[in-house]
Structure formats: C-alpha cells, structure tokens
Design a protein around this motif. Structure first.
Motif, PDB file in Angstrom:
ATOM      1  N   ASP A   1      -6.884 110.323 -31.967  1.00 24.78           N
ATOM      2  CA  ASP A   1      -8.194 109.866 -32.419  1.00 24.78           C
ATOM      3  C   ASP A   1      -8.008 109.104 -33.729  1.00 24.78           C
ATOM      4  OD1 ASP A   1     -10.775 109.474 -33.259  1.00 24.78           O
ATOM      5  OD2 ASP A   1     -11.389 111.563 -33.109  1.00 24.78           O
ATOM      6  N   GLN A   2      -8.336 107.802 -33.732  1.00 23.63           N
ATOM      7  CA  GLN A   2      -8.145 106.996 -34.935  1.00 23.63           C
ATOM      8  C   GLN A   2      -9.287 107.143 -35.947  1.00 23.63           C
ATOM      9  OE1 GLN A   2      -7.808 102.964 -33.465  1.00 23.63           O
ATOM     10  NE2 GLN A   2      -9.996 102.785 -33.105  1.00 23.63           N
ATOM     11  N   LEU A   3     -10.231 108.055 -35.684  1.00 22.44           N
ATOM     12  CA  LEU A   3     -11.322 108.405 -36.590  1.00 22.44           C
ATOM     13  C   LEU A   3     -12.203 107.197 -36.904  1.00 22.44           C
ATOM     14  CD1 LEU A   3      -9.460 110.884 -39.000  1.00 22.44           C
ATOM     15  CD2 LEU A   3     -10.658 111.374 -36.863  1.00 22.44           C
ATOM     16  N   TYR A   4     -12.313 106.811 -38.192  1.00 22.26           N
ATOM     17  CA  TYR A   4     -13.221 105.735 -38.616  1.00 22.26           C
ATOM     18  C   TYR A   4     -12.438 104.663 -39.374  1.00 22.26           C
ATOM     19  CZ  TYR A   4     -16.671 109.370 -37.639  1.00 22.26           C
ATOM     20  OH  TYR A   4     -17.414 110.346 -37.035  1.00 22.26           O
ATOM     21  N   PRO A   5     -11.576 103.929 -38.699  1.00 17.22           N
ATOM     22  CA  PRO A   5     -10.668 103.007 -39.406  1.00 17.22           C
ATOM     23  C   PRO A   5     -11.322 101.656 -39.691  1.00 17.22           C
ATOM     24  CG  PRO A   5     -10.250 102.885 -37.070  1.00 17.22           C
ATOM     25  CD  PRO A   5     -11.338 103.924 -37.252  1.00 17.22           C
ATOM     26  N   THR A   6     -10.686 100.924 -40.583  1.00 19.09           N
ATOM     27  CA  THR A   6     -10.889  99.477 -40.633  1.00 19.09           C
ATOM     28  C   THR A   6      -9.800  98.908 -39.733  1.00 19.09           C
ATOM     29  OG1 THR A   6     -11.812  99.533 -42.858  1.00 19.09           O
ATOM     30  CG2 THR A   6     -10.927  97.436 -42.110  1.00 19.09           C
ATOM     31  N   GLY A   7     -10.120  98.792 -38.456  1.00 14.36           N
ATOM     32  CA  GLY A   7      -9.094  98.510 -37.452  1.00 14.36           C
ATOM     33  C   GLY A   7      -8.808  97.045 -37.231  1.00 14.36           C
ATOM     34  N   HIS A   8      -9.575  96.148 -37.871  1.00 10.01           N
ATOM     35  CA  HIS A   8      -9.368  94.725 -37.627  1.00 10.01           C
ATOM     36  C   HIS A   8      -7.995  94.257 -38.085  1.00 10.01           C
ATOM     37  CE1 HIS A   8      -9.901  90.427 -37.479  1.00 10.01           C
ATOM     38  NE2 HIS A   8      -9.695  90.340 -38.784  1.00 10.01           N
TER      39      HIS A   8
END
Length: 470
Positions: free
Chosen positions: A345-352
């Motif tokens: 689970d990558q939780l709440y990332p800034t994934g951009h």
C-alpha cells in the motif's frame, strides 16, 4: 482481437481533429499568459558595467505594495498555475485520446499576532476545461474551497518545538508514502495535529491525521474513517555526509474489503527507514525500505517495498550534469483467495513522475528500473530525460497507476510479467523569479502484459505549464 467498424474509425478521426484544435488552443492560452506577464517587466536602462556584479534583487511580487500597506503581522500572497495536457492511447486503446486545460488559483493569508503564534489560511480554486469525461471532479476540478487552515504554536526565531493544528499539508521524506500531491490540480491536505521537536542534529515529527476528501460542489472535509498516524525522525551526521530517517506509520480504515469481499476494519502498521548521502568521487545515493503488517477483517497483511538510487555528477563540466540509475520494488498479491494480502500500500504519496512521467505505474506490485540524465543548463534552464522498464512481481495481481488505481489485471496470470517501457523528456525555464514555464513528453511502449491485458496501443502524454507567484 479488437475490431472496429468504419463508423467508429470516422468518429475516432473526428475526435482526434477536435483534440488537435484543443492542443492549439491550450498552447495559445499558455503562450499569451506568459507573454503578458513577461511584458510587465520594462527593459532595463543602459548602465555602466560595475567592477563587481551586484547581488540579485529579491523577486518583486504583485502583492508587495499591498503587504507594505498592511501591518507587519498580516501578509497576503498567492499563486496562479495553468497546465495544458494532451493524452493519446487512453487505456492503451486506439482512437482514445483527450486534451484539456487546467487552471488553479491559490490565495494565502498569514496572521502572526505574536512571535509564538501564527495562523495560516489557503483558499484554492481548481478548474478544468475541454475534458471529454464529464462531469469534472477531483483531481481535476474543485471549486473555491479551503485547502489549508491551521494555527502554529512555537517561536519562529528559535523553533525547538512547534505544534501545528488544523488543515495542512503532510510531507514525509521524498514523499513516496506521504505528500502534498501538488502536481494534480486539486492537490491533497490533511486535517491533522503535528508536533515537531528539534534538538541539534535530531528532529522528530509526530502526527495524527485524517485525509481531506475532496468533493466538487460541497465543502471538503475529512471522513474520520480513514486515518493516518505516525512518527518520522531525521538524524544528521550519524553517518558521515548522510541523513538517516527512521519512521513508524499506522493506517486505519473502516469498510475495507477482505479477499472474500466482506467489509472489515483496516489496521496497517508501516515500518521503514530512508538514508540519503554523498560519497567520494561526485557520487550520491539513496535507499528506502518499508515493511507492512496488520490485518483487514479476517485477512492478514504482509507486504514490503524498496527504493535504491545512485547518482554521479560529472566534474569540471560547466552545465551541471547528473547521471542517475535507480531500482524500485513493491510486492504484489500471489493469491486472491488465501486470506493473506500481500500488495504493498503506497498510502498517500506524491506519486507523479516517480515511476514514469506518464503516471501509469505506481509503487504497487512492480519491478522498476530507471536511468537517465539531469542537466542544469543555466541558472534558469533545467532539463532531464529518463528511461523506464517495468515487470510485475505477481502475474495474478494488477498493474497499478501512480494514484494506486488498477490499470489492468488478468487474474489467471496468463498475460505475462513484462509491462513495457517508457521514454520521457522535460524542461523548466524561469522567465522571472516569480514566473516559470515547463513542458514534457512521455511515450509508453507496451510489453507482453499490456499487449495481452489491453488492446496494446502505445500511451502518450504531453504537457505545457506556467506558474506565476504573486
């Protein structure tokens, strides 16, 4: 096998022509916007060349005059951002494309009645134009709402500790797990209480939070049933020329589904650490390792992920040039019926732009290699170009995008492991200290998995963006 009638092809060509018009319109809007702002700065008068270059003056903002008229404890500023995006091969399907313009306005108000108390407010209006998919909603559109509003206690001149309570951003480390997500038009914030303690080379952030759920047409608020709590440490000089960041997080939720489909209570402890530093010979490195345990109803959780990167900055080169090599891994679920959830689970990332500029891959069920170059060509111009390749650790699990959503899944595991490759390029130029423009292009070349799980069309993403601070 995918077959398309003559009528569908004609509709697709018509839609692509419409998108071409949107592309021209979007780029024209951004060009006119940046040209108009640049024209506000008059050409400098001729002057004698000084013996020693003077220091660069601070950026002059449009709100400087207003702030000079206001009392010192009251300050106002803002930001306007516009971005045009063009997409082709949506869903990896032929004749599926879109093009649209995003705008975002932020207004900031800071009230500092004493040296140990500060109030911060940020209103945000995010709008989208010309999108094919309707209605517009987050993360594209969220009409005028409160993004941040908090009180901060603690001396600003000697911050041994600060307490921040209210709606705020949470940013941990490199934001691979928790971040502000500013790339998206609506971004992310939390209703939270955060205590920060600093002493010498040590820093600790302890927080309790609930993510704000965005809803167009109504006031954004946290649900209270999807919480994230934790403690994030920062230690300097424990390792020479490096920073060590240990952390413990705890995600709680209600109504999360078990593998059997029954709703259950989520309890997911997260344990991890990050090290970043420099080595002799112009080398740098970064490592982050994360483990997850806990339960969802009657299911158990066992997942992990890792990030490893090294960089080399070319010495004695006018244009600062850094060569990068990186590997990322996140576990996937081997069986959807064994009562054991193994997808990270990558939780709440800034994934951009973590695992590809096109954002079609996230930190879940993935092997990813990344290599490329970053160039600081001038003080105002920076560029980068990267190559990515991806494989699925578990064939029976899905491919997930940067937001954690499912892109494609073949539960039987017969589509293969090799997802594909991406090549991308970006550039950013600072026209003035308060005005910058940027643009980029990415192309995904589908591999075995995408060709079997989707129609297999190449995915293309492009953008042009302007940001103005006032």
């Amino acid at each position: 096998m995918y077959c398309y009638s003559q009528r569908v092809r004609k509709q697709g060509r018509t839609e692509l022509r419409r998108i071409d018009y949107r592309i021209g319109g979007g780029l024209l809007v951004i060009a006119l916007f940046t040209a108009a702002l640049s024209a506000q700065t008059p050409a400098p008068a001729a002057a004698a060349v000084p013996a020693k270059p003077p220091a660069a003056p601070p950026a002059k903002l449009a709100t400087d005059g207003l702030n000079q008229a206001l009392p010192k404890w009251l300050r106002f500023n803002g930001e306007f951002r516009t971005r045009f995006e063009g997409l082709g091969g949506l869903g990896f399907r032929p004749d599926a494309a879109d093009a649209f313009l995003l705008t975002r306005v932020r207004l900031n108000l800071r009230v500092s009645p004493t040296s140990w108390m500060r109030f911060q407010f940020q209103a945000q209006d995010a709008q989208a134009m010309w999108r094919n998919a309707k209605p517009d909603a987050p993360p594209f559109e969220d009409t005028f709402d409160l993004r941040q509003g908090y009180v901060e206690l603690g001396r600003s001149d000697n911050p041994l500790f600060t307490l921040k309570v209210g709606r705020q951003e949470l940013v941990l480390g490199e934001q691979r797990l928790v971040g502000h997500l500013n790339w998206t038009n609506t971004a992310r914030s939390f209703d939270a209480a955060k205590l920060t303690i600093k002493h010498g080379n040590y820093k600790l952030d302890a927080f309790a939070s609930s993510v704000v759920v965005l809803k167009e047409g109504s006031f954004d608020k946290s649900s209270g049933g999807n919480d994230l709590h934790g403690a994030y440490g920062t230690i300097e000089k424990l390792i020479p020329n490096a920073t060590v960041e240990p952390y413990v997080l705890w995600r709680l939720g209600r109504g999360t589904r078990t593998e059997a489909g029954a709703p259950g209570v989520l309890s997911r402890p997260v344990y991890g650490g990050r090290i970043v530093g420099k080595l002799p010979g112009s080398l740098d490195y970064g490592v982050e390792m994360v483990g997850q345990t806990g339960s969802v109803g009657t299911d158990s959780i066992s997942a992990w992920a890792g990030h490893w990167v090294t960089g080399y900055t070319l010495p004695k080169v006018k244009k600062t040039t850094r060569i990068v090599a990186e590997y990322n891994f996140a576990s996937g679920d081997e069986s959807a019926s064994d009562g054991r959830q193994e997808t990270f689970d990558q939780l709440y990332p800034t994934g951009h732009d973590r695992y590809g500029l096109a954002d079609q891959v996230g930190w879940k069920n993935i092997h990813n290699i990344r290599s490329g170059v970053e160039i600081k060509a001038t003080k105002k111009l920076s560029m980068n170009s990267f190559y990515y390749a991806w494989w699925l650790p578990s064939r029976t699990d899905a491919l997930y995008n940067a937001a954690g959503g499912v892109v494609a899944r073949v539960a039987a595991g017969t589509a293969g492991r090799f997802v594909g490759q991406e090549a991308d390029i970006q550039a950013t130029y600072a026209l003035r200290p308060e005005l910058s423009i940027s643009g980029g292009f990415a192309n995904i070349f589908p591999g075995t998995f995408l060709k079997n799980a989707t129609p297999g069309q190449a995915y293309r993403f492009s953008y042009a963006m302007a940001t103005y601070s006032f």
